[in-house]
Structure formats: C-alpha cells, structure tokens
Design a protein around this motif. Structure first.
Motif, PDB file in Angstrom:
ATOM      1  N   ALA A 156       0.968  -1.105  -0.091  1.00  0.00           N
ATOM      2  CA  ALA A 156       0.075   0.185   0.034  1.00  0.00           C
ATOM      3  C   ALA A 156       0.992   1.244   0.105  1.00  0.00           C
ATOM      4  CB  ALA A 156      -1.131   0.038   1.136  1.00  0.00           C
ATOM      5  N   GLY A 157       2.050   1.398   0.858  1.00  0.00           N
ATOM      6  CA  GLY A 157       2.905   2.345   0.889  1.00  0.00           C
ATOM      7  C   GLY A 157       3.494   2.517  -0.515  1.00  0.00           C
ATOM      8  N   ARG A 158       3.924   1.525  -0.961  1.00  0.00           N
ATOM      9  CA  ARG A 158       4.644   1.605  -2.537  1.00  0.00           C
ATOM     10  C   ARG A 158       3.918   2.206  -3.564  1.00  0.00           C
ATOM     11  NH1 ARG A 158       6.196   2.342  -6.676  1.00  0.00           N
ATOM     12  NH2 ARG A 158       7.847   1.108  -7.770  1.00  0.00           N
ATOM     13  N   LEU A 159       2.273   1.676  -3.491  1.00  0.00           N
ATOM     14  CA  LEU A 159       1.299   2.323  -4.297  1.00  0.00           C
ATOM     15  C   LEU A 159       1.211   3.679  -4.133  1.00  0.00           C
ATOM     16  CD1 LEU A 159      -0.597  -0.847  -4.623  1.00  0.00           C
ATOM     17  CD2 LEU A 159       0.727  -0.028  -6.408  1.00  0.00           C
ATOM     18  N   GLY A 160       1.258   4.167  -3.051  1.00  0.00           N
ATOM     19  CA  GLY A 160       0.868   5.638  -2.656  1.00  0.00           C
ATOM     20  C   GLY A 160      -0.253   5.984  -2.953  1.00  0.00           C
ATOM     21  N   LYS A 161      -0.325   7.489  -3.413  1.00  0.00           N
ATOM     22  CA  LYS A 161      -1.353   8.426  -3.790  1.00  0.00           C
ATOM     23  C   LYS A 161      -2.472   7.742  -4.661  1.00  0.00           C
ATOM     24  CE  LYS A 161      -2.692  13.149  -4.594  1.00  0.00           C
ATOM     25  NZ  LYS A 161      -2.190  14.431  -4.998  1.00  0.00           N
ATOM     26  N   PRO A 162      -2.203   7.145  -5.540  1.00  0.00           N
ATOM     27  CA  PRO A 162      -3.213   6.778  -6.636  1.00  0.00           C
ATOM     28  C   PRO A 162      -4.205   5.776  -5.945  1.00  0.00           C
ATOM     29  CG  PRO A 162      -1.037   6.592  -7.839  1.00  0.00           C
ATOM     30  CD  PRO A 162      -0.846   7.159  -6.360  1.00  0.00           C
ATOM     31  N   MET A 163      -3.910   5.128  -4.862  1.00  0.00           N
ATOM     32  CA  MET A 163      -4.622   4.149  -4.062  1.00  0.00           C
ATOM     33  C   MET A 163      -5.244   4.722  -2.923  1.00  0.00           C
ATOM     34  SD  MET A 163      -4.576   1.379  -5.942  1.00  0.00           S
ATOM     35  CE  MET A 163      -5.487   0.261  -4.894  1.00  0.00           C
ATOM     36  N   LEU A 164      -5.033   5.940  -2.572  1.00  0.00           N
ATOM     37  CA  LEU A 164      -5.269   6.503  -1.129  1.00  0.00           C
ATOM     38  C   LEU A 164      -6.896   6.564  -0.952  1.00  0.00           C
ATOM     39  CD1 LEU A 164      -4.899   8.032   1.313  1.00  0.00           C
ATOM     40  CD2 LEU A 164      -4.648  10.091  -0.063  1.00  0.00           C
ATOM     41  N   ALA A 165      -7.543   7.121  -2.329  1.00  0.00           N
ATOM     42  CA  ALA A 165      -9.163   7.106  -2.023  1.00  0.00           C
ATOM     43  C   ALA A 165      -9.882   6.042  -1.710  1.00  0.00           C
ATOM     44  CB  ALA A 165      -9.741   7.634  -3.210  1.00  0.00           C
ATOM     45  N   SER A 166      -9.277   4.641  -2.349  1.00  0.00           N
ATOM     46  CA  SER A 166      -9.830   3.295  -1.995  1.00  0.00           C
ATOM     47  C   SER A 166      -9.529   2.840  -0.695  1.00  0.00           C
ATOM     48  CB  SER A 166      -9.398   2.477  -2.911  1.00  0.00           C
ATOM     49  OG  SER A 166      -8.005   2.176  -3.192  1.00  0.00           O
ATOM     50  N   TYR A 167      -8.267   3.093  -0.143  1.00  0.00           N
ATOM     51  CA  TYR A 167      -7.958   2.584   1.286  1.00  0.00           C
ATOM     52  C   TYR A 167      -8.804   3.521   2.312  1.00  0.00           C
ATOM     53  CZ  TYR A 167      -4.226  -0.647   0.464  1.00  0.00           C
ATOM     54  OH  TYR A 167      -3.562  -1.556   0.021  1.00  0.00           O
ATOM     55  N   LYS A 168      -8.969   4.826   1.984  1.00  0.00           N
ATOM     56  CA  LYS A 168      -9.750   5.624   2.675  1.00  0.00           C
ATOM     57  C   LYS A 168     -11.168   4.900   2.761  1.00  0.00           C
ATOM     58  CE  LYS A 168      -9.263   9.975   2.724  1.00  0.00           C
ATOM     59  NZ  LYS A 168      -9.272  11.479   2.070  1.00  0.00           N
ATOM     60  N   GLU A 169     -11.764   4.692   1.597  1.00  0.00           N
ATOM     61  CA  GLU A 169     -13.103   4.132   1.584  1.00  0.00           C
ATOM     62  C   GLU A 169     -13.273   3.059   2.367  1.00  0.00           C
ATOM     63  OE1 GLU A 169     -16.669   3.650  -1.556  1.00  0.00           O
ATOM     64  OE2 GLU A 169     -14.817   4.327  -2.057  1.00  0.00           O
ATOM     65  N   ARG A 170     -12.517   2.023   2.338  1.00  0.00           N
ATOM     66  CA  ARG A 170     -12.513   0.787   3.095  1.00  0.00           C
ATOM     67  C   ARG A 170     -12.223   0.891   4.598  1.00  0.00           C
ATOM     68  NH1 ARG A 170      -9.092  -2.307   1.721  1.00  0.00           N
ATOM     69  NH2 ARG A 170      -7.527  -1.137   0.214  1.00  0.00           N
ATOM     70  N   PHE A 171     -11.385   1.619   4.956  1.00  0.00           N
ATOM     71  CA  PHE A 171     -11.183   2.068   6.242  1.00  0.00           C
ATOM     72  C   PHE A 171     -12.507   2.558   6.948  1.00  0.00           C
ATOM     73  CE2 PHE A 171      -9.726   4.924   9.810  1.00  0.00           C
ATOM     74  CZ  PHE A 171      -9.121   3.632  10.459  1.00  0.00           C
ATOM     75  N   ALA A 172     -13.215   3.454   6.065  1.00  0.00           N
ATOM     76  CA  ALA A 172     -14.365   4.045   6.799  1.00  0.00           C
ATOM     77  C   ALA A 172     -15.558   3.164   6.667  1.00  0.00           C
ATOM     78  CB  ALA A 172     -14.833   5.347   6.126  1.00  0.00           C
ATOM     79  N   LYS A 173     -15.856   2.354   5.629  1.00  0.00           N
ATOM     80  CA  LYS A 173     -16.690   1.291   5.525  1.00  0.00           C
ATOM     81  C   LYS A 173     -16.262  -0.105   5.262  1.00  0.00           C
ATOM     82  CE  LYS A 173     -19.819   5.111   3.895  1.00  0.00           C
ATOM     83  NZ  LYS A 173     -20.628   5.389   2.613  1.00  0.00           N
ATOM     84  N   PRO A 174     -15.510  -0.761   6.228  1.00  0.00           N
ATOM     85  CA  PRO A 174     -15.029  -2.172   6.008  1.00  0.00           C
ATOM     86  C   PRO A 174     -16.272  -3.068   5.983  1.00  0.00           C
ATOM     87  CG  PRO A 174     -14.796  -1.431   8.281  1.00  0.00           C
ATOM     88  CD  PRO A 174     -15.256  -0.020   7.488  1.00  0.00           C
TER      89      PRO A 174
END
Length: 463
Positions: free
Chosen positions: A240-258
C-alpha cells in the motif's frame, strides 16, 4: 541538427562536475528507459527534464519520451512546463536499477531463466534470496499478467484450503499434511508475486490499476493480511505504501466502511504506511486514522477497538516516529543474534552481540519474524514498529542475501508444513472458529481395560 548532436554541443552549459553525470546517462540507454518508464507522463507530453542537482536553479538535461537526448539547460534556465525528475528521484531510480541489474547479472551467471525463477517463487517459501528477488523483478517484473496469474491462482487455492483444514481427521492425516504444506507454499508465493509486481510497476500502470472501481470494495492484498502472520501483514502494508497516492481514495473508503474486521486492519495498516512513506500524504492520512467513523450497528461497535488502535497508532507515530524506528531496528538485530548464535564460531554469520550484526540482515530478520500480527496487545505493539520500519524499506529489504540464506540453512527457513499448521491455527483464532477435537477410539464395555489391569473396561476405568 539531430537531437543527440545538439545535446552534446550544449554540454558546455553545465558545470564540469555535472558533465560526467550527463554523459553517464547519455551512454546508459537501459537506465534512461527505466527512468522514463517510472515517470508519469501525461498524454501528449513528449519530453522530460532531469535535474542534475537539487534546488530551483539546478541545471537539467532534456530527454524525449523515445529516449533521445535533446539538449542541456544550464543553471537557472527554465524548464517551462516540462515534468521534472528531481535529483533525489533520479538517484533513487538509478540506485534501484543498479541493484536490479546486479541481480539479473548474477542470475544469468548461474543459468537462472524465467522458468526457474517462477518455479522458485512458487515453491521456495521463505528461502527466496535477495538476489533472486532482484533478478525476478528484472526478468518477470514486466510480465504483469503472469504475476497476477500466479497471485490469483494461489489466492484462490488458499481460500479453498483454509476451510478444509479447520477440521482434523485421523484417516486424513497424510492429505492434511500435504494441504498444510500447500497452504504455506501458496501464502509465500502470493507474497513474492505481489512484491515483484508492485516493485517493478511503472507509474502509468499504477495509475491505471488504481482506477479500477473494485478497489473501493476489496483489496487485492486482503489474502495476505488474512493469513495473520507478521511477514505477510507487513508485506501487505508495504504494498500500500509503495503504491501510494493513486490508491489513497480506495483505502480511505474501505477504512471508513469495512465489510469485515480483516479488511479494516488491512486498510488501516496500508494507510499508516502511506502516511509514513509519503510526506505529502502524512497530514491527511493521520487525520483519517485519528477520526474513526460514527458507530452504526453491531458490526461497527465490534470494530470500535480496532479504530481505537489506529487512533493510538497515529498519535504514537506523530509523537515518536524516530524512536519507534530505532526500536524496530534493535529488534531486528536481536532476532539475527537469536538465529545465528548456534552457528559454528568460525562462521561469518555467527553473531553473539547485536552490535556485530550488519545492516543488510536487520530488516530481513525483522520482517521474517513468525508471529501472530493480529491478535493480542503484543501483536499491536509489534505491528506498530513493523509498519514504521516497512514504510521506508526497499522491497529487497524483506529478503536475506544468498550467502546468509546458505549459512543459516534450515535454522532460518520454517518447514512449510509447520508453517502451514501455524497459519491454520492463527486463521482459526482470527475468525473465532472453534477447534474440532478428535477423541481417541473408546474400548467396548466388555473389552480389557487399556490401563493394563486385566479387568473389563466397565469394571475398571469405564463409565
């Protein structure tokens, strides 16, 4: 005038100390292609500027998308609207490319080809060496469909094996042993394939892959986190860290609504690694970790302790990131001492003091620590320092050098069957699945008592 000739004529615009670097890039076509493939170019952009030093007044060389060298810009000359590769980014790409090239050369000397490398990735478990990993990045990295195929096939196999291994039957012991070995083999194959794929990925591929809407409802790396053990959980966070900003939105969404607790843990650790790895994302991501969504329903209430954990993680990272990283390094050194102290005294890999441990063994030892990373307070502490260390690690830092692997031998490589048994137990705890107890066959009431008294079972130890 041809581009290259014009470039060579304009070398007089840069200082003598920069001429050598400019000519070095000019002569190394493979490195330039590597830099171009790892630089995101918008549609229609045909040239980039490469800085020869840090600073707003730095001299630059201009390179076409095709790899042709166009010209040199002296100190203070404007690059206009061209995308710029900073000197720090250039040095990082050049360093990584050199390591990959060295791994590839070593693989060629040993006669290792694509087929043998792929077989090693799928069968060697934790014994993959750093040199093999770097060679795989160079040889297999561009083969995205192949690596995705390896990952997807083994991920499916793992999902099928876990339910089968949740029960134990005496009559199925040989099959169970094979299944446990295959489970561990598959988990490691997934980990290696994912690391090679992401570490070799171009920026264009990352942005294209990040655009898939499926990422907002599930992570490709969830299968790694669901294994529960530290080596796989840390790799998922690093990815996740290596992929970085392009994946940020999807990680935030799954963190909020797992959709479940494992997804919450995977998304939270991925976000933490992004914050620690990318300074531009740090403030935004730590704010997300500190601000859990409002609880709504039984599932949300059950996940509240995890949200509390990530809020505490964010606070600790802000308060003492450097000391956490030092703690991680110290633990890695201690692990090396524990794993090597029994080697022969004459071995160059026998260490009795943490201060003796070389740097290239510290992170591999830390990231290979076989520990339940998702259950218990100690797991939370270990995961915290692990994420801090992983955020700044290179992909190859997860792997021991080949000489170390040979010296450590079986002392450092978990038997795949033992590892498989451990994965089953950790997965059972993670899902709260009760363990099936298999009782030994009971004697009949009129059979001799197994205690050896000579009496009938019903008149001795029987009910």
């Amino acid at each position: 005038m041809p581009h290259d000739a014009h470039f060579l004529e304009r070398l007089d615009r840069v200082d003598r100390k920069h001429v050598e670097l400019a000519l070095g890039l000019y002569r190394d076509h493979e490195l330039v292609r590597y830099i171009l493939s790892h630089t995101r170019l918008a549609e229609g952009v045909e040239r980039i500027a490469i800085a020869l030093e840090e600073g707003s007044e730095a001299p630059h060389i201009i390179v076409a998308r095709t790899g042709a060298f166009v010209t040199c810009l002296g100190r203070g000359m404007s690059t206009g609207v061209l995308p710029v590769v900073t000197r720090a980014h250039l040095d990082g790409l050049a360093s990584k490319f050199q390591r990959v090239r060295e791994g590839l050369e070593l693989a060629k000397k040993r006669g290792v080809d694509e087929t043998r490398l792929l077989d090693r990735i799928e069968s060697a478990g934790p014994a993959i060496t750093r040199e093999e990993f770097l060679a795989a990045c160079a040889i297999l990295g561009p083969a995205v469909p192949l690596l995705f195929g390896v990952y997807a096939d083994w991920a499916q196999a793992i999902q099928e094996l876990h339910p089968l291994l949740q029960t134990t039957r005496r009559s199925a012991a040989p099959q169970k042993t094979r299944a446990e070995r295959e489970l561990a083999r598959g988990a490691w194959a997934c980990a290696h394939a994912a690391m090679i794929l992401v570490d070799s990925a171009s920026r264009e591929w990352v942005h294209e892959w990040a655009s898939f809407p499926e990422h907002s409802t599930g992570s490709a790396w969830g299968v790694l986190v669901s294994q529960g053990t530290f080596p796989f959980v840390m790799r998922a966070a690093w990815l996740a860290g290596r992929l970085g900003k392009p994946m940020l939105a999807s990680y935030k969404e799954r963190f909020a609504k797992p959709s479940h607790a494992i997804e919450l843990r995977e998304a939270g650790l991925g976000l933490a690694c992004m914050a620690l790895r990318h300074g531009a994302l740090r403030s935004e991501v730590l704010k997300v970790l500190r601000s859990p969504p409002e609880a709504d329903g039984q599932d949300a209430t059950a996940m509240a302790p995890q949200y509390t954990y990530f809020a505490e993680l964010a606070a600790l990272v802000e308060a003492k990131e450097d000391s956490l990283r030092t703690e991680a390094i110290d633990l890695g050194r201690k692990m090396v001492v524990e794993r090597t102290r029994a080697l022969p005294a004459g071995s160059p890999y026998c260490f009795t003091e943490a201060s003796q441990v070389p740097e290239d063994l510290v992170l591999p030892a830390l990231f290979s620590l076989w520990y339940d990373a998702l259950n218990g307070e100690r797991a939370g502490d270990l995961t915290l320092i692990g994420v801090v260390a992983a955020s700044q690690a290179r992909a190859e830092d997860f792997y021991y050098p080949s000489e170390a692997i040979r010296a450590l031998g079986s002392r450092d490589s978990h038997d795949l069957q033992d590892a498989g048994q451990s994965l089953v137990e950790i997965h059972r705890r993670l899902l709260g699945t009760p363990k099936t107890v298999v009782r030994a066959p009971q004697p009949g009431r009129n059979d001799p008592c197994p205690c050896g008294s000579g009496k009938k079972y019903k008149k001795c130890h029987g009910p």
